[in-house]
Design an enzyme around this catalytic site. Sequence first.
Site, PDB file in Angstrom:
ATOM      1  N   THR A   1       1.343  -1.466  -0.139  1.00 15.92           N
ATOM      2  CA  THR A   1      -0.254   0.517   0.098  1.00 15.92           C
ATOM      3  C   THR A   1       0.545   1.317  -0.366  1.00 15.92           C
ATOM      4  OG1 THR A   1      -1.942  -1.243   1.471  1.00 15.92           O
ATOM      5  CG2 THR A   1      -1.760   1.021   1.095  1.00 15.92           C
ATOM      6  N   VAL A   2       1.589   1.027   1.185  1.00 20.06           N
ATOM      7  CA  VAL A   2       2.436   2.066   0.700  1.00 20.06           C
ATOM      8  C   VAL A   2       2.904   3.013   0.119  1.00 20.06           C
ATOM      9  CG1 VAL A   2       4.625   4.026   2.329  1.00 20.06           C
ATOM     10  CG2 VAL A   2       1.799   2.455   3.570  1.00 20.06           C
TER      11      VAL A   2
ATOM     12  N   GLY B   1       1.655   8.528  10.388  1.00 20.06           N
ATOM     13  CA  GLY B   1       1.142   9.076   8.578  1.00 20.06           C
ATOM     14  C   GLY B   1       2.028  10.155   8.319  1.00 20.06           C
TER      15      GLY B   1
ATOM     16  N   ASP C   1       1.047  -1.573  19.085  1.00 16.81           N
ATOM     17  CA  ASP C   1       1.206  -0.093  17.786  1.00 16.81           C
ATOM     18  C   ASP C   1       1.537   1.051  18.184  1.00 16.81           C
ATOM     19  OD1 ASP C   1       1.914   0.542  14.827  1.00 16.81           O
ATOM     20  OD2 ASP C   1       0.090   1.979  15.661  1.00 16.81           O
TER      21      ASP C   1
ATOM     22  N   VAL D   1       5.379   7.560  12.669  1.00 14.41           N
ATOM     23  CA  VAL D   1       4.496   8.302  13.393  1.00 14.41           C
ATOM     24  C   VAL D   1       3.278   8.694  13.213  1.00 14.41           C
ATOM     25  CG1 VAL D   1       4.221   8.761  15.462  1.00 14.41           C
ATOM     26  CG2 VAL D   1       6.440   7.757  15.126  1.00 14.41           C
TER      27      VAL D   1
ATOM     28  N   LYS E   1       5.441   4.061  18.355  1.00 13.71           N
ATOM     29  CA  LYS E   1       5.936   4.855  17.738  1.00 13.71           C
ATOM     30  C   LYS E   1       5.326   6.568  19.513  1.00 13.71           C
ATOM     31  CE  LYS E   1       1.508   4.327  14.801  1.00 13.71           C
ATOM     32  NZ  LYS E   1       0.551   4.031  13.931  1.00 13.71           N
TER      33      LYS E   1
ATOM     34  N   GLU F   1      10.155   9.554   9.433  1.00  7.19           N
ATOM     35  CA  GLU F   1       9.004  10.296   9.229  1.00  7.19           C
ATOM     36  C   GLU F   1       7.747   9.573   9.343  1.00  7.19           C
ATOM     37  OE1 GLU F   1       8.648  14.198  10.234  1.00  7.19           O
ATOM     38  OE2 GLU F   1       6.843  12.958  10.650  1.00  7.19           O
TER      39      GLU F   1
ATOM     40  N   LYS G   1       7.774   1.469  11.961  1.00  8.97           N
ATOM     41  CA  LYS G   1       7.764   2.087  13.481  1.00  8.97           C
ATOM     42  C   LYS G   1       8.181   0.601  14.667  1.00  8.97           C
ATOM     43  CE  LYS G   1       3.076   1.460  12.584  1.00  8.97           C
ATOM     44  NZ  LYS G   1       2.363   1.342  11.392  1.00  8.97           N
TER      45      LYS G   1
END
Lengths: 433, 433
Positions: free
Chosen positions: A14-15, A135, A202, A133, A206, A130, A106
């Site tokens: 996805t990313v 988005g 999660d 954490v 972060k 960046e 993360k």
Amino acid sequence: MTEPLGIALIGCGTVGSGVARLLLEQPERLAARAARPLVLRRVVVRDPNKQRPVRLPRELVTTDLETVLRDPSVHVAVEVVGGVDWARHAVLSLVAAGKDVVTANKALLALHGAEVFDAAREHGRAVAFEASVAGGVPIIAALAQGLAANQILSLQGILNGTSNFILTNMTERGVSYNEALAEAQQHGYAEADPTLDVDGTDAAHKLAILAQIAYGVNVPVAAITRRGIADIDTTDIRFAGELGYTIKLLAESYLLDNQLALHVSPVLLRRHAPLAQVRGAYNAVQVVGDAVGDTIYYGQGAGQMPTASAVTADLIDMAVGRAQRTFQTLRLWSGGRDRVKLRPPDDVRSRYYLRLLVDDRPGVLAEVTSVLAHNQISISSVIQHEAPEEEGNRVQLVIMTHTASTGAFRAVAASIDRLACVASPCVYYPVAD
Amino acid sequence: MTEPLGIALIGCGTVGSGVARLLLEQPERLAARAARPLVLRRVVVRDPNKQRPVRLPRELVTTDLETVLRDPSVHVAVEVVGGVDWARHAVLSLVAAGKDVVTANKALLALHGAEVFDAAREHGRAVAFEASVAGGVPIIAALAQGLAANQILSLQGILNGTSNFILTNMTERGVSYNEALAEAQQHGYAEADPTLDVDGTDAAHKLAILAQIAYGVNVPVAAITRRGIADIDTTDIRFAGELGYTIKLLAESYLLDNQLALHVSPVLLRRHAPLAQVRGAYNAVQVVGDAVGDTIYYGQGAGQMPTASAVTADLIDMAVGRAQRTFQTLRLWSGGRDRVKLRPPDDVRSRYYLRLLVDDRPGVLAEVTSVLAHNQISISSVIQHEAPEEEGNRVQLVIMTHTASTGAFRAVAASIDRLACVASPCVYYPVAD
């Protein structure tokens, strides 16, 4: 215009697809912002034939990390493969091969940050993160640069969009945890196995990253007390609302007496507090600095393009040369400089919300409150409604306390549970003030 | 550790004293963040004998800018003298003398940014200005770096703390504009002459700076339509509240059809919108980017230490070498690259709130609404309460419209004002959607 910055994507889920889209579809925009072209040179994937949300030029795709390691035209690698073990291996190989690294991972940083950062420093490379954490919200840069003149006094964050989506639906529509979770899964806001999101892990990852930057301490994730949202009952959301509060999963850290408290927990926030307004899958971080006062950073905490926005900002920072200077200056996870001690979890002080199912008979309130009084915990408010017929001879009793230490409060809760008038173990949450 | 960064303060009023405090009282903290010492070498003031909120070492204080220009141990000058003419002269002299400049002066940048930045570039110097907008909130860095991968679609900001303090008090306590202004002056949130704050000029200066970074356009401040808060009536705040809205002074810019709309105006915001929650002297900026979606940055918009926090962050960025790279890359105010056209103010579209004092007789509502209908402006809601006895035969009529262009709406308002049934010129504000 100077030499292009050559980029490899390690992973194209996805990313990664979002980053590829920006690089392939917006080359002029990115070149203008970086004062040099950003060129995608390789994409490492497991299955080159898989359908992806972006059309990758065939010749860029490879299954072999080695081709990136050996390619001198690749300057920066973007690790968006997720997971920990293979990602760790890949990142260590990349910096050893002379590549700078941008990562959104993360878990990798929270668990192996020290190793990764030491390796990068050893090979004269930089790591930027960046996207790890909140988005697309530039919270890492805010802490590392924008607020660099401050001693950070506290951080409070809604850092897990899945949990916040679930809690928002439980609060606004009165649905149960299980219904809200199913809905989050339908909307793609929760994984098939949502454990790491809903149990606070999660958010703890972060928080470890933010605390590292804000306080320069290397926090073992295991040292962050955490409690998730899976056992939150709509009864407590309703009582909280009646008292003027909203329940949010907060990741918090604050400095007190040179001790750093760190925890992830559902917390009652006053309904009008800024973080109480954060709805759905959004993230927000409230940072208090000794010079700047309180500041808030808010935006989508996940998702393809918000996360790709942060990864690509790091790539631009690499192209401009800022990221390298930031990395050299921050000395993250470098160890040996931890002057701040962690506060023992039992010493963390808070107000508390306490709910009990008790027998509906004379003297019960006196019994319960005298346990609190004996332990010097004072009460700020009490709710007990008339018992509805169907519940027989039991009623819900809700007590809001003044400040107490977590250790003392937990002991008191255990004592109260042992009272004969208490029908089932009490439920309690800290209350933010 | 590398060579110290030598710093001169030009001006030592409220903000300058705050910067001096950080430099003199936190040398270790700042050296750790910058990886080199930040050393205050000179302070240029008009009156060396004036009492200041910080104790300056006597030998640093001078009344002569020349001593800074000639001092090779000063690398960066901080312009916090305020005003425009002398500040412009000082900054131009400083960059010509080889000094980098940090400034908090939004009026200087909005009015003479092109000249200042060209001069800096010509002499190979950098200018940093995080403190010029939204106090300690790192909004300049967010736009220039954190969101650099995005096309910014819109910016909406509460950028003037004085106006927001006044409007908050008018809204929450029902006091008049004049009472709220007097209170703001007592609390030090408003100057003796508050004109530039309350007439929208200060917010327009800040919007010009933000738009420059977000869109790369050099916006003449005169091209920003602006309307202040001095004529806001509590009647409209009350009606807005009844409709579910809050009135805020907003600075807005957005891209539509490759045209950039820019304006400062009181706007009705839905009560639950994030910017509607911003109270008192706080600032907030909502930025929407095509990749990141909507993000918000919030904090104290002015004051000694918040502004000093931003100035000192710029000094750290100068010490690390990031600020110089950012300045080279941004090519701010460099002219010749303005591909985006300004949208003619009459073409800006909005919903509108319209309040009229009309005769309380049959047919009036039909007369007013037929003027709107003839001009294709449709109505979304109407409020007319029963006339209170004391107002005789007149009533307040409030109409919320659907979207119309500003030009068309203004013409309609003028037509309505000419109706015999309308007792005094109508009041109208745009409504954010």
